[in-house]
Structure formats: C-alpha cells, structure tokens
Enzyme design. Sequence first.
Site, PDB file in Angstrom:
ATOM      1  N   ARG A  90       0.838  -1.218   0.000  1.00  0.00           N
ATOM      2  CA  ARG A  90       0.000   0.000   0.000  1.00  0.00           C
ATOM      3  C   ARG A  90       0.865   1.256   0.000  1.00  0.00           C
ATOM      4  NH1 ARG A  90      -1.494   1.622   6.040  1.00  0.00           N
ATOM      5  NH2 ARG A  90      -0.062   0.246   7.120  1.00  0.00           N
ATOM      6  N   SER A 149      -4.751   5.558   5.419  1.00  0.00           N
ATOM      7  CA  SER A 149      -4.427   4.130   5.481  1.00  0.00           C
ATOM      8  C   SER A 149      -4.122   3.549   4.103  1.00  0.00           C
ATOM      9  CB  SER A 149      -5.591   3.349   6.097  1.00  0.00           C
ATOM     10  OG  SER A 149      -5.868   3.826   7.385  1.00  0.00           O
ATOM     11  N   GLU A 182     -18.997   3.471  -0.029  1.00  0.00           N
ATOM     12  CA  GLU A 182     -18.241   2.720  -1.049  1.00  0.00           C
ATOM     13  C   GLU A 182     -19.038   2.451  -2.317  1.00  0.00           C
ATOM     14  OE1 GLU A 182     -18.585   1.808   2.134  1.00  0.00           O
ATOM     15  OE2 GLU A 182     -16.620   2.296   2.945  1.00  0.00           O
ATOM     16  N   PHE A 196     -14.271  -3.701   1.727  1.00  0.00           N
ATOM     17  CA  PHE A 196     -15.372  -2.811   1.355  1.00  0.00           C
ATOM     18  C   PHE A 196     -15.410  -2.563  -0.155  1.00  0.00           C
ATOM     19  CE2 PHE A 196     -13.662  -1.401   5.578  1.00  0.00           C
ATOM     20  CZ  PHE A 196     -14.462  -2.274   6.294  1.00  0.00           C
ATOM     21  N   HIS A 227      -5.211  -3.378   2.523  1.00  0.00           N
ATOM     22  CA  HIS A 227      -5.575  -4.125   3.734  1.00  0.00           C
ATOM     23  C   HIS A 227      -6.270  -5.442   3.417  1.00  0.00           C
ATOM     24  CE1 HIS A 227      -4.644  -0.119   5.106  1.00  0.00           C
ATOM     25  NE2 HIS A 227      -4.618  -0.530   6.359  1.00  0.00           N
ATOM     26  N   ASP A 280      -7.663  -5.622  13.569  1.00  0.00           N
ATOM     27  CA  ASP A 280      -9.061  -5.247  13.285  1.00  0.00           C
ATOM     28  C   ASP A 280      -9.990  -6.466  13.234  1.00  0.00           C
ATOM     29  OD1 ASP A 280      -8.672  -2.555  13.272  1.00  0.00           O
ATOM     30  OD2 ASP A 280      -8.651  -2.327  11.088  1.00  0.00           O
ATOM     31  N   ARG A 336      -1.403  -4.439   3.975  1.00  0.00           N
ATOM     32  CA  ARG A 336      -1.084  -3.471   5.017  1.00  0.00           C
ATOM     33  C   ARG A 336       0.347  -3.652   5.545  1.00  0.00           C
ATOM     34  NH1 ARG A 336      -2.549  -3.791  11.339  1.00  0.00           N
ATOM     35  NH2 ARG A 336      -1.765  -1.740  11.893  1.00  0.00           N
TER      36      ARG A 336
END
Lengths: 276, 311
Positions: free
Chosen positions: B6, B33, B54, B79, B105, B113, B163
Amino acid sequence: MNIESIDNLTEKTLNIRKNIIRMITQAQSGHPGGSLSAVEILTYLYFKEMNIDPSNSKNPKRDRFVLSKGHAAPVLYAALAERGFFSADELLTLRKINSRLQGHPDMKGIPGVDMSTGSLGQGLSAAAGMALAGKIDGSDYRVFALLGDGELEEGQIWEAAMFAAHYKLNNLTIFIDFNGLQIDGLISEVLSPLPIPEKWRAFGWNVLEIDGHDLEEIHSAVQSAKGVLDKPTAIIATTIKGKCIRKMENAAEWHGKAPSISECEEFLFELSRGGI
Amino acid sequence: MAKATREAYGEALEKMGGLCSNIVVLDADLSKSTKTCVFAKSYPERFFNVGIAEQNLAGVAAGLAAAGKIPFISTFAMFASGRAYEQIRNSICYPKLNVKIAATHAGLTVGEDGASHQSIEDISLMRSIPNMTVLVPADETETCQAIQFAAEYDGPVYIRLGRMAVPDLFTEEYRFEHGKAVCLMEGTDATIVATGIMVHIAKEAAEKLQAEGFGVRVLNIHTIKPIDKDAIVKAAEQTGAIVTCEEHSIIGGLSSAVAEVLVENFPVPMERVGVRDTFGESGIPKELLKKYGLTVDDVVLAVKKVIARKA
C-alpha cells in the site's frame, strides 16, 4: 416556449408513446408503465434541451443523460430513434437475442446511451461522476438523470445525493418520476420514500416541483436550474404511470407487463385519438 | 528493505499523477491508510473524498471514466470488493469502464481489526466478473510497475494490496509483464505457485527444501486474471506437482484459478496453502499467519506431501 415548439414536441410524445407500446408488444416483455410516465421529460430533453448530435454521439462536450431507472429503457430507445441515433425499425428488436436493445440500457451497444443502467440506485452516482468530470475539465456540458420514485428506497441514491451537494455539482439536474407506484404497489405502502421534496432539500439540493406531463413546466424548471450556481437541482415531476392509456394509468400491474396483440391495437388506436 | 505494497501504491500513484493529468483519485475516508493521501497532497484538485460510501465511490468512478477520466479508487479490500461488488459489476465492468480499484488491507494480515476487516474472498469475487483484470503484486517494485500498467491499460483493473511490510523480491531491472508469471527459482521436483505476500514465504520455503535436497520451482503470479496458463501447464508437465500459496480463502482464489487450468490441460497432484474456509480473527499478522497455516513450514509440508503423491 412558443406554441409551435410545444406542438412539435407534443407530436414527438405521441410517436414515442406509440413506439413504446409497439416495441414492448413485440418483445412480449418490458416495462410500459414507467416508460409512459417519463415521455414528456425525455422528449423535452432530447428535442429541446440537450446539446447532442446523432452523427457525433461520443462528442466529449455533449450534454449527457443517465436513465437511472433503467427499466424504462423503451422510452429512452424510442426517444433516441426519434432523434435519429438509429432507425425506428430496430426498436422492434427490443429484448431479442443478438439485439443492441438490451432489456436495460447497454452503453457499449447503442449510440446515444451515455451509461449502462438497470440495477436501481446506481445511475445517480454515475451522473454525478460525469458532472464532476465536467467541473474538473472546466467544460460547460450539463448532465441530466431520471430516477424512479421507488428507486429512492435504494441507499446508494442518498450517498450520491450527499456527494453531489457536497461538491456543488450545479451542472447536474435530475428528474424524479413521481408516479407513486412500484412493482408491489403504492410507494407509500411498500416502503415510503415520502416526503420527497423535503428530503432532497435537506440533502442540500435546489428542489423544484412540477407536473411531469406539462412541457411548459418542464421547460421552466430546466431553465431555472441553470441559474443555480452552488447546488445540483432535483425536479420532482408528478406523473401518471401508464400516462395516456386508460387501462394502464395508475395501475401497478402494468409496471412490467406487455400488452397482447389486440391490446396493442386498442392502445395505438386510443393514442391516435388523442388519448384520455 | 521492506515496505508494504500500500505504501508503494501511494508513492507510485503520486508519480503517475504527475505523468498523466487524466488520473483522478477517490477515497472513502481511508486516505491515510490506503496512502492515497500522498496523491491528495500533490494534486488536491484531482483528489475527491466520497466519505464512508463505497457504493457511491464505485459509481462516481464509473461516471468519471465514462467522461474520459482515469479514476483510481481506494478503500479496504473488504469494502471495495464486498460492499461495492454489484456497483463494480454493473456500473464498471459491464460497460468496461476504465476504473482502477486499488484495494488495500487485503487478507488476514490486516491484523488486529479482526474478521470483519479481513478480506479473504476478494480475489474470488473480482476474478469472476467478465472484463475484469486482477493484479496482486508481491513487493514494492512490482507494485509500482503494476500501478503504471493499470494506468496505461484501458479497462477495469482490481489491484490487491497489503497493510503489512513485505521484503523486497525484485531489483530496479525487474519488468512487470501483464499476464506473465515470474519464475523466481528453478526446480523439477514440484512447483510452488504463489501470489502477493505469500511469494516471499514460498521462496523461503523453496530455499529450505533446497537445503534438504528438493529442487522446487517458484512461480510468482502477479496477474491472477488473465492467468498465465502456459507457465502453469509447463510447470505441471516439467515438475509433476503443484502447491498454491495465497493469503485468501482456498475457495475461488489463486488455487481455484490454477486448478481450473490444470484440470482442463494437465492434471497433476496439487496441494493448497490458504485460508481453509473460515473467518479470521484479531491478532498480530505473524500470529495470524501461523494459526491459519500460512507459514514457511506450512508450505514446506505441503510440498513434501504433494511430492509423495506423485506417481
């Protein structure tokens, strides 16, 4: 608008209504009710308002139209054929195998279709994206979209409503075809999206309320939207589902039903006589 | 050096933004992020935050592409591929609009998470849509080149990014070739076919096996769709056994794509390292990879098992 313009447009609405009935009858499937309710709106846009050219249908500077209620494809196809984007003969291939005229609009196939739609709730986001692209480029084209009133039950509509107001997309004007009916019945009974104007106002839009079958009122609303500098405009157009055909008017069962051959003849005769 | 894909995406996107003024970037409240914040800082007039929405993210991108822009949209893989699946299918892929979905991610290594944010189905969802291209780069260099490819390619692309930092596999001489597997090690006893963060784990496993006397080929599949059929068939013919490695469910992802090629062309024994049809949970990435069977030792075991199955 002068009387001559209104007469010309009225003649177009009659041809478009007849073609909607013919093509859905030929296909023996499709959505007549919500196509007939939007005839005046599309006629006005395609014959009076939009800067479009059938011989240059991909011109980057053209105005755009997104049929967010994609099941009303017959009214869009009939308007495009009437405007010269393709032959009216092709309308009779609606929903048939190998036809460009898919049950719901496919922008890859048909000249003049600016966005593929059909899954409700998605067209407004695409229209907002087109309007945003115009802002980025400093282009002065305008983007129009037609939403169903039942379609307002989709959550994505309100995501897009927030977005268009937040980015002040005043080059975006939408019509809400407020005919009060959806497949399972009255919108107020299935899952009420009412009150509609207050919702759009609360979301930061310029809101106008008109009779969606009155060409003069459509004209005034579209022109007045152009004077708004910091908001998108939502024109809540009160309409009659199945407009101009007695059996179909305000009848939810004609949302997605094709006329029989004899009904088709009856309806075309009724339209020729000047409707109700 | 080690860097998360990322991070590499954020830098590559900013660079591409300078080369191509048609690139616009949209994010759904996760720009810090997803690292689209780097582009946003350099080109604020071409960056749009759509908020936590989204479906609209994908839909607005479709409209921008229909009007000639090259939108890159970013949010977490969960998402992007999950919440906006139908918008990606109907508004982007059906009309073959030029939208790039750079989803970060992905996989279990989101970590703490937990399962709600650990996308282990996205490759499966995205590769099943007609007109879609699916890329999963393995390190910084490959990510930069994959982003450049995506910007230049005309059509929808899904790019799966992670991530967690991953070690460098490639040098500056590396050239990303769309749809072509990259052979990292040669061998004839078996082939490990890996993607994304599992590529360096697969390579380590092959090195360990080499020390034990096994010659194992390692293929990096950065393009899951269209998949490099020739390289997979050749590996089956020449090594007689395949092990797939992915930080994704064993249903529908790389292992399924490879199995589809093998059954139609050259069936050989195959073992699969991946998440075995279960949700993940909170934890640090290293612990998660261990608990869900995605370590070097798991790959070594799978290779030994598949070699034993060779006739």
